[in-house]
Design an enzyme around this catalytic site. Structure first.
Site, PDB file in Angstrom:
ATOM      1  N   VAL A   1       1.225  -5.234  -2.987  1.00 34.04           N
ATOM      2  CA  VAL A   1       1.901  -5.897  -1.780  1.00 34.04           C
ATOM      3  C   VAL A   1       0.712  -6.444  -0.869  1.00 34.04           C
ATOM      4  CG1 VAL A   1       3.784  -5.249  -0.262  1.00 34.04           C
ATOM      5  CG2 VAL A   1       3.729  -4.276  -2.348  1.00 34.04           C
TER       6      VAL A   1
ATOM      7  N   MET B   1      -2.003   9.492   0.078  1.00 33.08           N
ATOM      8  CA  MET B   1      -2.747   9.978   1.563  1.00 33.08           C
ATOM      9  C   MET B   1      -2.200   9.863   2.505  1.00 33.08           C
ATOM     10  SD  MET B   1      -6.620  10.125  -0.188  1.00 33.08           S
ATOM     11  CE  MET B   1      -7.263   8.510   0.369  1.00 33.08           C
ATOM     12  N   GLY B   2      -0.988   9.366   2.639  1.00 36.29           N
ATOM     13  CA  GLY B   2      -0.033   9.237   4.097  1.00 36.29           C
ATOM     14  C   GLY B   2      -0.487   7.888   4.701  1.00 36.29           C
ATOM     15  N   TYR B   3      -0.207   8.051   5.755  1.00 42.10           N
ATOM     16  CA  TYR B   3      -0.454   6.493   6.705  1.00 42.10           C
ATOM     17  C   TYR B   3       0.537   5.446   6.071  1.00 42.10           C
ATOM     18  CZ  TYR B   3      -1.569   4.490  11.118  1.00 42.10           C
ATOM     19  OH  TYR B   3      -1.710   4.147  12.335  1.00 42.10           O
TER      20      TYR B   3
ATOM     21  N   LYS C   1      -3.265  -2.321  -6.447  1.00 44.77           N
ATOM     22  CA  LYS C   1      -4.645  -2.499  -5.839  1.00 44.77           C
ATOM     23  C   LYS C   1      -5.834  -1.828  -6.391  1.00 44.77           C
ATOM     24  CE  LYS C   1      -5.295  -1.542  -1.433  1.00 44.77           C
ATOM     25  NZ  LYS C   1      -6.410  -0.978  -1.365  1.00 44.77           N
TER      26      LYS C   1
ATOM     27  N   GLY D   1       3.269  -1.139   0.980  1.00 46.03           N
ATOM     28  CA  GLY D   1       2.833  -0.916  -0.403  1.00 46.03           C
ATOM     29  C   GLY D   1       3.217   0.429  -1.046  1.00 46.03           C
ATOM     30  N   HIS D   2       3.260   1.403   0.053  1.00 48.79           N
ATOM     31  CA  HIS D   2       3.464   2.897  -0.417  1.00 48.79           C
ATOM     32  C   HIS D   2       5.031   2.791  -0.929  1.00 48.79           C
ATOM     33  CE1 HIS D   2      -0.032   4.085   1.932  1.00 48.79           C
ATOM     34  NE2 HIS D   2      -0.345   4.626   0.859  1.00 48.79           N
TER      35      HIS D   2
ATOM     36  N   ARG E   1      -6.225   1.482   5.338  1.00 54.43           N
ATOM     37  CA  ARG E   1      -7.580   1.178   6.145  1.00 54.43           C
ATOM     38  C   ARG E   1      -7.498   0.032   6.882  1.00 54.43           C
ATOM     39  NH1 ARG E   1     -10.231   3.908   1.200  1.00 54.43           N
ATOM     40  NH2 ARG E   1     -11.018   5.902   1.997  1.00 54.43           N
TER      41      ARG E   1
ATOM     42  N   GLY F   1      -0.154   2.083  -7.557  1.00 58.56           N
ATOM     43  CA  GLY F   1      -0.277   0.782  -7.158  1.00 58.56           C
ATOM     44  C   GLY F   1      -1.620  -0.009  -7.984  1.00 58.56           C
TER      45      GLY F   1
HETATM   46  O1  PAF Z   1      -4.643   6.185  -4.067  1.00 53.69           O
HETATM   47  C1  PAF Z   1      -4.484   7.087  -2.953  1.00 53.69           C
HETATM   48  O2  PAF Z   1      -3.790   7.169  -2.219  1.00 53.69           O
HETATM   49  C2  PAF Z   1      -5.220   8.084  -3.713  1.00 53.69           C
HETATM   50  O3  PAF Z   1      -6.344   7.940  -4.307  1.00 53.69           O
HETATM   51  C3  PAF Z   1      -4.314   9.254  -4.362  1.00 53.69           C
HETATM   52  C4  PAF Z   1      -3.853   8.528  -5.794  1.00 53.69           C
HETATM   53  C5  PAF Z   1      -3.173   9.683  -3.606  1.00 53.69           C
HETATM   54  C6  PAF Z   1      -5.161  10.775  -4.857  1.00 53.69           C
HETATM   55  O4  PAF Z   1      -5.591  11.174  -3.767  1.00 53.69           O
END
Ligand code: PAF
Length: 293
Positions: free
Chosen positions: A178, A32-34, A151, A38-39, A189, A149
């Site tokens: 991470v 969901m960006g930001y 988490k 971890g991403h 968040r 992930g």
């Molecule tokens: O973990 C997230 O960021 C969201 O739940 C996902 C998997 C991108 C689905 O919107």
């Protein structure tokens, strides 16, 4: 060189299909960006199995409850693009809302049992939203592999289940949590936390450490471990949603740590909801018990 940002299902599908025609394996990292480390670790994980990584960035409205933070969820597409490129992403898929939810949309994906545990009862509809958007992303992108992930443990279990149940050709991979240098699990968040809240949020990882230590010392009684954890969380004024000990696959509650068990914690520091978890492995497990998902 800037990586392409694709907004329609047709565009991303054409690109991925052209890669596949060249014999390349394609991975999807849904986000969901930001973006945080971890991403980016999910991207690194995906690159172990794939030649190209598509990252999707879509703040999915159907997984937020009416009183949740959809409107204020942090967004930074420009910054995300640079970070994604640096991490080795080949294309961003940032679909328009009406690409993912065409006018009049009324089809959803929901699971029978897994959403009844952990976060499910506290966030009605959340996992239906997650399962629906992930299924749509798999259909749109047609990835060989998708990476999630650990988490969001319940989410990862749910996505694995739905991929199996819906006979999806995408293999689901998970990557370890991470953490910041002081142990806090990375989350978009975390930016909501004021300095004092950020300090108090460490009670979560301390509670997980405590649970792990107790099991290492031979304490398997979930009620006793929960009491120790609750004392720690309460002293940091953490508003507990749950401290649950669950089976790693079924998410059913466990009463003792007789086999590998997930301890999962969720709750609020101020207005910010945080989650974290740890796999607890009793000493000297049998080979069968050592199986982790
Ligand atoms: O973990 C997230 O960021 C969201 O739940 C996902 C998997 C991108 C689905 O919107």
């Amino acid at each position: 060189m800037n990586i392409p940002v694709l907004r329609t299902v047709g565009e991303i599908r054409n690109l991925v299909r052209s890669w596949k025609q060249d014999g390349l394996r394609v991975g999807l990292v849904p986000t969901m960006g930001y973006l945080h480390q971890g991403h980016l670790a999910l991207v690194q994980h995906g690159l172990r199995f794939c030649d190209r990584i598509v990252m999707s960035i879509f703040v999915n409205p159907t997984q937020f409850g009416p009183n949740e933070d959809f409107d204020r969820y942090p967004r930074d597409e420009h910054g995300d693009r640079a970070k994604a490129e640096e991490a080795g992403v080949s294309a961003l898929f940032c679909p328009y809302l009406n690409e993912m939810y065409p006018a009049g949309a009324e089809t959803y994906v929901s699971l029978d049992r897994l959403p009844h545990h952990l976060c499910g009862p506290l966030r009605p509809g959340h996992f239906r939203g997650v399962a629906t958007i992930c299924t749509k992303l798999f259909v749109a992108v047609e990835p060989d592999v998708a990476v999630f992930g650990e988490k969001d443990y319940q989410q990862a279990v749910i996505i694995k289940r739905l991929a199996l149940d819906l006979l999806l050709p995408t293999r689901i991979e998970t990557a370890p949590i991470v953490r910041e240098s002081d142990g806090l699990a990375m989350s978009s968040r975390n930016v909501y936390l004021a300095p004092d809240e950020r300090r108090r949020a460490l009670c979560i990882v301390q509670a997980l450490d405590q649970a792990e230590l107790s099991v290492k010392r031979g304490e398997y009684d979930v009620r006793k471990i929960r009491l120790q954890i609750m004392a720690l969380l309460n002293s940091a004024n953490f508003q507990v949603d749950y401290v649950d000990f669950v089976h790693p696959d079924t998410l059913e509650n466990e009463e003792s740590i007789g086999s590998p068990t997930i301890v999962a914690i969720a709750g609020f520091i101020g207005k910010t909801r945080l989650i974290d978890n740890r796999l607890l492995i009793p000493p000297n497990p049998t080979d069968d018990q050592k199986r982790v998902w």
